[in-house]
Scaffold this motif. Structure first.
Motif, short mmCIF file in Angstrom:
data_model
loop_
_atom_site.label_atom_id
_atom_site.label_comp_id
_atom_site.label_asym_id
_atom_site.label_seq_id
_atom_site.Cartn_x
_atom_site.Cartn_y
_atom_site.Cartn_z
N ASN A 59 37.02 55.03 48.91
CA ASN A 59 37.25 54.11 47.91
C ASN A 59 37.26 52.46 48.52
OD1 ASN A 59 40.04 52.93 48.41
ND2 ASN A 59 40.54 55.27 48.39
N GLY A 60 37.28 51.63 47.39
CA GLY A 60 37.04 50.32 47.92
C GLY A 60 38.13 49.79 48.49
N THR A 61 39.39 50.17 48.06
CA THR A 61 40.81 49.81 48.61
C THR A 61 40.67 50.04 50.06
OG1 THR A 61 41.67 50.04 46.33
CG2 THR A 61 43.08 49.54 48.09
N ILE A 64 38.42 47.67 52.17
CA ILE A 64 39.05 46.25 52.51
C ILE A 64 40.06 46.72 53.90
CG2 ILE A 64 40.74 44.48 51.80
CD1 ILE A 64 39.21 44.97 48.91
N THR A 85 41.31 38.52 40.80
CA THR A 85 40.77 39.57 41.31
C THR A 85 41.28 40.84 41.01
OG1 THR A 85 39.67 40.52 43.23
CG2 THR A 85 41.79 39.57 43.87
N ALA A 86 40.43 41.84 41.16
CA ALA A 86 41.16 43.15 40.82
C ALA A 86 42.48 43.43 41.98
CB ALA A 86 40.20 44.39 41.01
N ALA A 88 43.63 45.60 43.47
CA ALA A 88 42.82 46.28 44.58
C ALA A 88 42.63 45.43 45.87
CB ALA A 88 41.63 47.23 44.21
N THR A 89 42.22 44.19 45.59
CA THR A 89 41.89 43.35 47.00
C THR A 89 43.02 43.12 47.61
OG1 THR A 89 40.16 42.20 45.32
CG2 THR A 89 40.71 40.95 47.51
N VAL A 131 35.94 37.07 46.78
CA VAL A 131 35.75 38.12 45.86
C VAL A 131 34.36 37.48 44.99
CG1 VAL A 131 36.43 39.51 44.23
CG2 VAL A 131 37.82 38.93 46.02
N ASP A 157 34.59 40.71 49.78
CA ASP A 157 34.75 41.76 48.87
C ASP A 157 33.77 42.05 47.89
OD1 ASP A 157 35.58 43.50 46.86
OD2 ASP A 157 37.55 43.07 46.82
N SER A 159 32.87 44.33 45.74
CA SER A 159 32.86 45.58 44.85
C SER A 159 32.35 45.52 43.63
CB SER A 159 34.56 45.77 44.70
OG SER A 159 35.08 46.22 45.96
N GLN A 160 32.22 44.14 42.77
CA GLN A 160 31.77 43.87 41.63
C GLN A 160 30.36 43.26 41.88
OE1 GLN A 160 34.54 41.73 39.19
NE2 GLN A 160 35.97 43.28 39.60
N SER A 181 33.58 48.99 46.67
CA SER A 181 33.99 49.84 45.83
C SER A 181 32.64 50.46 45.09
CB SER A 181 34.93 49.60 44.74
OG SER A 181 35.02 50.61 43.78
N LYS A 186 31.33 50.79 38.45
CA LYS A 186 30.91 49.52 39.23
C LYS A 186 29.34 49.41 39.24
CE LYS A 186 34.86 48.33 41.10
NZ LYS A 186 35.55 47.68 40.30
C1 PLP Z 1 37.09 43.13 43.38
C2 PLP Z 1 37.63 44.36 43.83
N1 PLP Z 1 37.93 44.79 44.77
C3 PLP Z 1 38.46 46.18 45.16
C4 PLP Z 1 38.37 47.05 44.25
C5 PLP Z 1 38.76 48.40 44.73
O1 PLP Z 1 38.01 49.45 44.62
P1 PLP Z 1 38.59 50.96 44.32
O2 PLP Z 1 39.20 51.08 43.12
O3 PLP Z 1 37.52 51.73 44.52
O4 PLP Z 1 39.64 51.08 45.36
C6 PLP Z 1 37.88 47.01 43.23
C7 PLP Z 1 37.65 47.90 42.27
O5 PLP Z 1 38.54 48.27 41.20
C8 PLP Z 1 37.42 45.49 42.76
O6 PLP Z 1 36.88 45.38 41.28
#
Ligand code: PLP
Length: 369
Positions: A59-61, A64, A85-86, A88-89, A131, A157, A159-160, A181, A186
């Motif tokens: 996954n994206g988290t 990172i 940001t999300a 998750a960052t 990001v 980052d 992811s978007q 991510s 996405k």
């Molecule tokens: C800016 C950003 N970074 C990181 C992530 C993390 O991705 P994931 O949900 O796949 O862990 C996301 C997605 O939600 C995101 O939008």
């Protein structure tokens, strides 16, 4: 209700190819880290140019966290990133054991402000994590200059922003390493969790491949403490199909954004900035306006799934409030979070839906203002 994003429309648009890809994987009997992941990694890397390597992760988290662990950062190492940001960052930065430090955003791009980064530099600063929020490229040239001047790593980052560009160069290729991510919503999204790391160094890619699977070498001996962050074959096979259409899909998103921007240009709304030398990936179309809660309710009552990205900046969440350095001095971010409103945006959004969204917003301003 017209949703703000629609992963099922993306599946329907490429259904027969995706169904074939799924069948191929199920028939193969090999479901995690196999030929589909290898092929996806090669295709994703070459989508960015000939000198890149990609590593699929869970996954994206994790992407990172693995980037930061891969470059050797950990306890007490500070990473400057936006609070806009999300979550998750920031979760990814802390998962790596690093210390996030919040910088403010630029009011036009909504991405991290280089001036604010400079104010946050300290003796423990080791990296900057911009990001590309909503698909808008961050000010990478300036960020790289700061990084060079202060000997810092940069991890993007992305992811978007799969496929976004600055002056013809794709985001993710400015820094030495980048995290993506591939969550279903996405621009490049699977039907489950997934993530990718992009880098220039083959050795670094090999290190990430080891870290993502218990720190194993080829003989399955753990040579460094690792994780389980494997990408599965089904997601990889689906992402290979989606990758073929990513550039076209991003064009469709931008065409919708241009229609919105043209229709709203005389209204008291701050619009996403679309500038000539950049390709905005238009992951989310976010406006800013006064009385946004009233407008959001009005849109919802007209079957338009307006939403907030996000309801809170990261420093406003209970888990992060008052404990992340920089979180007490983010005036542009604070102001943005009182006015942000997300409108529907996805490649398959129909003409009729776009017209309905435009006329409903125009009516609200006529009726209520
Ligand atoms: C800016 C950003 N970074 C990181 C992530 C993390 O991705 P994931 O949900 O796949 O862990 C996301 C997605 O939600 C995101 O939008």
């Amino acid at each position: 209700m017209i949703p703000f994003g629609d992963p099922s429309a993306s599946y329907q648009a490429h259904k027969s190819e995706i169904d074939q890809a799924i069948k191929r994987v199920l028939d193969s009997g090999w479901y995690v880290l196999g030929t589909e992941v290898d092929a996806f990694e090669k295709e994703f890397a070459s989508f960015h140019g000939k000198d890149f390597h990609a590593v699929g992760v869970a996954n994206g988290t994790d992407a990172i966290a693995l980037c930061l662990r891969g470059i050797g950062l950990g306890t007490r190492d500070e990473v400057i990133t936006p609070s806009h940001t999300a979550v998750a960052t920031v979760a990814g930065i802390e998962q790596a054991g690093c210390t996030p430090v919040f910088a403010d955003i630029d009011p036009i791009t909504r991405c991290i402000s280089p001036k604010s980064i400079e104010k946050r530099l300290g003796t423990n600063t080791r990296a900057i994590m911009p990001v590309h929020i909503y698909g808008q490229p961050a000010a990478m040239h300036r960020i790289l200059e700061i990084a060079q001047a202060y000997d810092l790593m940069v991890v993007e980052d992305c992811s978007q922003a799969h496929g976004a560009e600055i002056d013809g160069q794709k985001v993710g290729t400015f820094a030495d390493i980048s995290a993506y991510s591939c969550y279903p919503t996405k621009n490049l999204g699977g039907t489950g969790d997934g993530g990718v790391i992009l880098c220039r160094s083959k050795e670094f890619a090999e290190k990430i491949k080891s870290l993502r699977q218990y720190g194993w070498n080829k003989a399955r001996e753990s040579i460094i403490p690792g994780f389980n962050s494997r990408l599965d074959e089904l997601q990889a096979a689906i992402l290979r199909v989606k990758l073929k259409y990513l550039a076209d899909d991003n064009d469709k998103r931008r065409a919708i954004a241009l229609r919105y921007n043209a229709a709203f240009k005389d209204l008291p709304i701050t619009l996403p900035s679309l500038v000539e030398n950049e390709l905005h990936a238009m992951h989310l179309y976010v406006i800013e306006c006064d009385r946004r809660n009233e407008l959001m309710e009005y849109l919802r009552s007209h079957q338009i799934g307006a939403s907030l990205h996000y309801p809170l900046a990261v420093h406003q969440h209970a888990a992060y409030a008052n404990r992340i350095s920089g979180g007490d001095a983010l005036p542009v971010t604070e102001q943005f979070y009182q006015r942000n409103l997300t409108l529907p945006m996805f490649p398959e959004l129909s003409n009729d839906a776009v017209e309905h969204i435009i006329s409903t917003i125009q009516n609200w301003f006529r009726e209520k203002n």
